[in-house]
Design a protein around this motif. Structure first.
Motif, PDB file in Angstrom:
ATOM      1  N   GLN A   1       0.684 -16.402  -0.924  1.00  0.00           N
ATOM      2  CA  GLN A   1      -0.094 -17.548  -0.468  1.00  0.00           C
ATOM      3  C   GLN A   1       0.083 -18.765  -1.368  1.00  0.00           C
ATOM      4  OE1 GLN A   1      -4.392 -17.310  -1.040  1.00  0.00           O
ATOM      5  NE2 GLN A   1      -4.126 -15.529  -2.377  1.00  0.00           N
ATOM      6  N   TYR A   2       0.530 -18.566  -2.604  1.00  0.00           N
ATOM      7  CA  TYR A   2       0.751 -19.683  -3.512  1.00  0.00           C
ATOM      8  C   TYR A   2       2.198 -20.160  -3.529  1.00  0.00           C
ATOM      9  CZ  TYR A   2      -3.759 -18.072  -5.262  1.00  0.00           C
ATOM     10  OH  TYR A   2      -5.061 -17.685  -5.362  1.00  0.00           O
TER      11      TYR A   2
ATOM     12  N   GLY B   1       0.952 -26.932  -0.341  1.00  0.00           N
ATOM     13  CA  GLY B   1      -0.149 -27.498  -1.113  1.00  0.00           C
ATOM     14  C   GLY B   1      -0.132 -29.013  -1.090  1.00  0.00           C
TER      15      GLY B   1
ATOM     16  N   SER C   1      -4.044 -22.532  -7.493  1.00  0.00           N
ATOM     17  CA  SER C   1      -3.868 -23.577  -6.479  1.00  0.00           C
ATOM     18  C   SER C   1      -3.108 -24.769  -7.050  1.00  0.00           C
ATOM     19  CB  SER C   1      -5.234 -24.024  -5.936  1.00  0.00           C
ATOM     20  OG  SER C   1      -6.037 -24.558  -6.974  1.00  0.00           O
ATOM     21  N   GLN C   2      -3.313 -25.088  -8.330  1.00  0.00           N
ATOM     22  CA  GLN C   2      -2.558 -26.169  -8.950  1.00  0.00           C
ATOM     23  C   GLN C   2      -1.089 -25.790  -9.132  1.00  0.00           C
ATOM     24  OE1 GLN C   2      -5.052 -26.710 -12.460  1.00  0.00           O
ATOM     25  NE2 GLN C   2      -5.899 -28.593 -11.621  1.00  0.00           N
TER      26      GLN C   2
ATOM     27  N   ALA D   1       0.447 -23.893  -7.093  1.00  0.00           N
ATOM     28  CA  ALA D   1       0.968 -24.045  -5.734  1.00  0.00           C
ATOM     29  C   ALA D   1       1.272 -25.508  -5.434  1.00  0.00           C
ATOM     30  CB  ALA D   1      -0.035 -23.487  -4.734  1.00  0.00           C
ATOM     31  N   ASP D   2       0.464 -26.425  -5.956  1.00  0.00           N
ATOM     32  CA  ASP D   2       0.727 -27.855  -5.762  1.00  0.00           C
ATOM     33  C   ASP D   2       2.026 -28.276  -6.461  1.00  0.00           C
ATOM     34  OD1 ASP D   2      -1.604 -28.079  -4.302  1.00  0.00           O
ATOM     35  OD2 ASP D   2      -2.800 -28.812  -5.981  1.00  0.00           O
TER      36      ASP D   2
END
Length: 276
Positions: A150-151, A156, A221-222, A224-225
């Motif tokens: 998911q990452y 993202g 999440s970062q 992933a960004d």
């Protein structure tokens, strides 16, 4: 009457002194409770990065056994039979599956020769063998796990990823991910063509001279960004035309200085020679 009341007053003072007095072990008990709460909070915070994901479910015993055989055949000569390290290579206890998947999956390990750093080359093991080796090393002690898919999808926030990349990565890898030279013959490799899972694992484990960006420093999440930003660079080449290797304004200025002014000087000399 005064003599009869005197013991009563003394007893009252004694009771007041006993009831207002702290037990000698109370201080130690408070310290122990404080240390226990601090340790519990710290353990809970550090347990999050190693939480199992879709790719980090418990490996089967067969995978671990196969990974042990692969380790003994390909890695034990440097890292020791029990992965405790030798004078030639560090210990692998606690490095986790992510470090093995990165190093072996990019061909950096096993190393072809000694050098300032392990360089990328075609992998010597299949993906299945790499996962088996990673499962064995992960079974030795807890460590960073292979990231969840998911990452890694590149969906993202590219703008936020670009900002994070400039702050944390661009000083070595260049703002465009083109790589750069470091000290003592070492270098930060270019990031174009690197798979998202290996980018994530590199941030998580800090291979070579790269610092470790665990999930407290840069959240999943970062990460992933950042992967989204690098994916965007892959899909969108330089809008200004020829990128000159994405080496930045210094390279572009040097190109204009040498070739631009050189062409003007050459043209002036040609015109002068032709008129004569």
């Amino acid at each position: 009457m005064a003599k009869l009341n005197q013991p009563t007053t003394s007893g009252k003072k004694t009771r007041q002194r006993k009831t207002g007095r702290r037990h000698p072990l109370a201080t130690f008990a408070l310290i122990a409770i404080g240390l226990g709460l601090t340790g519990g909070v710290y353990a809970a915070a550090n347990a999050a990065p190693s939480a199992a994901s879709a790719d980090t479910a418990a490996a089967s015993q067969q995978q671990i056994q196969q990974g042990n055989k692969l380790f003994e055949a390909n890695c034990a000569s440097c890292h020791g039979m029990n992965a405790v390290g030798t004078s030639a290579a560090p210990s692998l206890i606690g490095v986790g599956a992510a470090a093995v998947d990165f190093q072996v999956g990019t061909g950096r390990m096993p190393m072809a020769m000694d050098g300032p750093q392990a360089e990328e080359k075609p992998p010597q093991m299949t993906d299945a063998e790499t996962k088996e080796l990673a499962a064995y090393v992960a079974s030795l002690a807890p460590g960073p796990a292979i990231p969840s898919q998911q990452y890694l999808n590149g969906d993202g926030d590219a703008a936020a990823g670009a900002q994070l990349f400039r702050i944390n990565c661009a000083m070595c890898h260049n703002v465009a991910g083109a790589g750069g030279a470091l000290t003592e013959g070492k270098f930060a490799p270019p990031l174009k063509g690197v798979s998202p899972v290996h980018i994530y694992e590199a941030m998580l484990t800090g291979p070579q001279n790269m610092p470790v960006f665990n999930d407290q420093n840069i959240t999943p999440s970062q990460k992933a960004d950042i992967i989204t930003y690098l994916t965007y660079l892959e899909k969108n080449p330089s809008p200004g035309g020829f990128s000159l290797g994405d080496l930045g304004p210094v390279a572009e200025g040097l190109f204009l200085w040498i070739f631009g002014l050189g062409s003007i000087v050459g043209l002036a000399v040609w015109i002068t020679a032709k008129s004569n």
